[in-house]
Design an enzyme around this catalytic site. Structure first.
Site, short mmCIF file in Angstrom:
data_model
loop_
_atom_site.label_atom_id
_atom_site.label_comp_id
_atom_site.label_asym_id
_atom_site.label_seq_id
_atom_site.Cartn_x
_atom_site.Cartn_y
_atom_site.Cartn_z
CD GLU A 124 -3.13 8.06 -3.77
OE1 GLU A 124 -3.73 6.98 -3.63
OE2 GLU A 124 -2.97 8.86 -2.82
CE LYS A 130 -3.70 2.56 0.04
NZ LYS A 130 -3.64 3.72 0.81
N1 LIG Z 1 -9.76 8.48 3.60
C1 LIG Z 1 -9.17 7.72 2.67
O1 LIG Z 1 -9.37 7.91 1.45
C2 LIG Z 1 -8.29 6.56 3.06
C3 LIG Z 1 -7.89 6.40 4.37
N2 LIG Z 1 -7.09 5.34 4.69
C4 LIG Z 1 -6.62 5.13 6.06
O2 LIG Z 1 -7.69 4.60 6.84
C5 LIG Z 1 -7.56 5.03 8.20
C6 LIG Z 1 -8.83 5.75 8.59
O3 LIG Z 1 -9.02 6.83 7.70
P1 LIG Z 1 -10.37 7.66 7.62
O4 LIG Z 1 -11.54 6.79 7.85
O5 LIG Z 1 -10.28 8.44 6.37
O6 LIG Z 1 -10.19 8.64 8.86
P2 LIG Z 1 -11.33 9.42 9.65
O7 LIG Z 1 -10.63 10.53 10.34
O8 LIG Z 1 -12.47 9.74 8.76
O9 LIG Z 1 -11.83 8.34 10.72
C7 LIG Z 1 -11.05 7.88 11.77
C8 LIG Z 1 -11.99 7.50 12.89
O10 LIG Z 1 -11.25 6.88 13.92
C9 LIG Z 1 -11.76 7.34 15.15
N3 LIG Z 1 -10.75 7.12 16.17
C10 LIG Z 1 -9.58 7.78 16.34
N4 LIG Z 1 -8.90 7.26 17.36
C11 LIG Z 1 -9.65 6.24 17.85
C12 LIG Z 1 -9.49 5.31 18.89
N5 LIG Z 1 -8.39 5.32 19.65
N6 LIG Z 1 -10.46 4.42 19.11
C13 LIG Z 1 -11.57 4.40 18.35
N7 LIG Z 1 -11.79 5.25 17.33
C14 LIG Z 1 -10.83 6.16 17.09
C15 LIG Z 1 -12.12 8.78 14.90
O11 LIG Z 1 -13.04 9.28 15.87
C16 LIG Z 1 -12.71 8.70 13.51
O12 LIG Z 1 -14.10 8.47 13.53
C17 LIG Z 1 -6.32 5.92 8.23
O13 LIG Z 1 -5.20 5.15 8.58
C18 LIG Z 1 -6.19 6.38 6.79
O14 LIG Z 1 -4.88 6.77 6.46
C19 LIG Z 1 -6.71 4.40 3.77
C20 LIG Z 1 -7.09 4.52 2.48
C21 LIG Z 1 -7.90 5.62 2.00
O1 LIG Z 2 -4.19 6.24 1.19
C1 LIG Z 2 -4.88 7.09 0.69
C2 LIG Z 2 -5.24 7.05 -0.75
O2 LIG Z 2 -4.66 5.96 -1.38
C3 LIG Z 2 -5.44 8.16 1.54
O3 LIG Z 2 -6.21 9.09 0.85
C4 LIG Z 2 -4.36 8.82 2.33
O4 LIG Z 2 -4.96 9.62 3.33
C5 LIG Z 2 -3.43 9.67 1.49
O5 LIG Z 2 -2.50 10.26 2.36
P1 LIG Z 2 -1.24 11.09 1.84
O6 LIG Z 2 -1.72 11.94 0.71
O7 LIG Z 2 -0.81 11.88 3.05
O8 LIG Z 2 -0.20 10.09 1.44
#
Ligand SMILES: NC(=O)C1=CN([C@@H]2O[C@H](COP(=O)(O)OP(=O)(O)OC[C@H]3O[C@@H](n4cnc5c(N)ncnc54)[C@H](O)[C@@H]3O)[C@@H](O)[C@H]2O)C=CC1
Ligand SMILES: O=C(CO)[C@H](O)[C@H](O)COP(=O)(O)O
Length: 301
Positions: free
Chosen positions: A176, A169
């Site tokens: 990306e 990833k």
């Molecule tokens: N947003 C995206 O497009 C992508 C995100 N990711 C990864 O997925 C993971 C989550 O990302 P998102 O959902 O976008 O973030 P987000 O910020 O939308 O959601 C994270 C959630 O985790 C909760 N949280 C934080 N600490 C916590 C804890 N200790 N216990 C329980 N809940 C907790 C927060 O309250 C929040 O609801 C990250 O590692 C991110 O890098 C991976 C691929 C794509």
């Molecule tokens: O994993 C991703 C997409 O593939 C997420 O969007 C991620 O939050 C991108 O983070 P950054 O731009 O800081 O690398």
């Protein structure tokens, strides 16, 4: 199957919904109580702590973490670990550094799957692409969950041992960055170039049969449609950068040249500075060696 999901933000909530839609049960927790209530409305069983997720699952617990990378993952594992044994499985679906994942896989009593997740919020409809590292038996056990969360059986695979899922990833994200950079450069030339072009029309035409069609190009098309060919008020400031930095660091350690990804990362960092010092110095040096005019600007201090 019954799955605990910890972290119900943009991505975790999609995991919940897709797993419920596939007919499985979900126990859900987030530090945000509203997110837990929303997941409960969608059919998940709410939990009021991380430990409660483990307690509410039966024997052979299967738990998916979808919290921000870094300390929240360690904090969740610390709270979970006393409730886990070797028959249990924890998936980290976030963007963790692969070395953190190998460390955690050694430290926790449960089987640990590091799962690179790609597709973003659009995955709600389409499903994600999942790159999984860790023990084969644990991957096999969770195939019904991966089938549900991914685009389908072809949307997930086991990459190899612990760390390999997040490693793949990480490299995906480096790619990306470079793709975003190259589309950006092409459209910049078209925007600045000799024809007055409708860039949405260009992107749409390219997306229909061109060699360079892709989802990122569809997102370019969407951006030009919604913001206009000049991107309206969108600032030239690009946030993020951690995963691209890790990719470049790894390339240096492996002595593998990845100049396009490196360049794209540098452009991202550059976007956050004001006037760029090296360009200002080059401007002044041209005066030094050639008495060329020095373009000057008002400075605040
Ligand atoms: N947003 C995206 O497009 C992508 C995100 N990711 C990864 O997925 C993971 C989550 O990302 P998102 O959902 O976008 O973030 P987000 O910020 O939308 O959601 C994270 C959630 O985790 C909760 N949280 C934080 N600490 C916590 C804890 N200790 N216990 C329980 N809940 C907790 C927060 O309250 C929040 O609801 C990250 O590692 C991110 O890098 C991976 C691929 C794509
Ligand atoms: O994993 C991703 C997409 O593939 C997420 O969007 C991620 O939050 C991108 O983070 P950054 O731009 O800081 O690398």
């Amino acid at each position: 199957m019954e799955l605990g999901v910890i972290g119900l933000g943009r991505m975790g909530r999609i995991v919940v919904d897709r797993v419920l839609d596939a007919g499985h049960d979900v126990v859900a927790f987030d530090i945000d109580e509203d997110a837990v209530a929303d997941a409960a409305d969608a059919g998940a069983t709410p939990a009021n702590s991380i430990a409660a997720v483990a307690d509410q699952l039966g024997t052979e617990k299967r738990i998916w973490l979808m919290v921000p990378a870094g300390d929240p993952v360690d904090a969740a594992l610390e709270e979970l670990d006393p409730h886990l044994d070797a028959d249990d499985i924890v998936v980290d679906g976030g963007n963790s550094h692969f070395e953190d994942s190998t460390r955690r896989a050694e430290a926790v009593d449960a089987a640990y799957l590091d799962c690179g997740t790609s597709g973003g919020p659009a995955g709600a409809e389409l499903g994600f692409s999942l790159m999984v590292g860790g023990p084969q038996w644990a991957y096999d056990e969770l195939v019904p969950v991966f089938d549900a969360v991914a685009t389908g059986p072809a949307g997930h695979d086991r990459m190899g041992p612990a760390g390999s899922g997040h490693y793949v990833k990480m490299v995906h994200n480096g790619v990306e960055y470079a793709l975003m950079q190259t589309y950006g450069e092409g459209f910049e030339l078209l925007h600045e170039g000799r024809y007055d072009l409708d860039l949405e029309a260009v992107a749409r035409t390219w997306n229909n049969g061109a060699v360079i069609r892709s989802w990122l190009l569809e997102l370019c098309e969407e951006a030009f449609r919604e913001e206009g060919s000049d991107l309206g008020t969108v600032a030239d400031h690009v946030a993020g950068g951690s995963t691209g930095t890790w990719t470049v660091q790894e390339s240096l350690e492996q002595e593998v040249a990845i100049p396009l990804i490196y360049e794209a990362l540098g452009e991202r960092f550059d976007s956050r500075t004001g006037a760029k010092f090296s360009r200002r110095l080059a401007n002044r040096l041209r005066y030094g060696f050639g008495r060329h005019d020095v373009a000057r600007t008002e400075r605040s201090e």
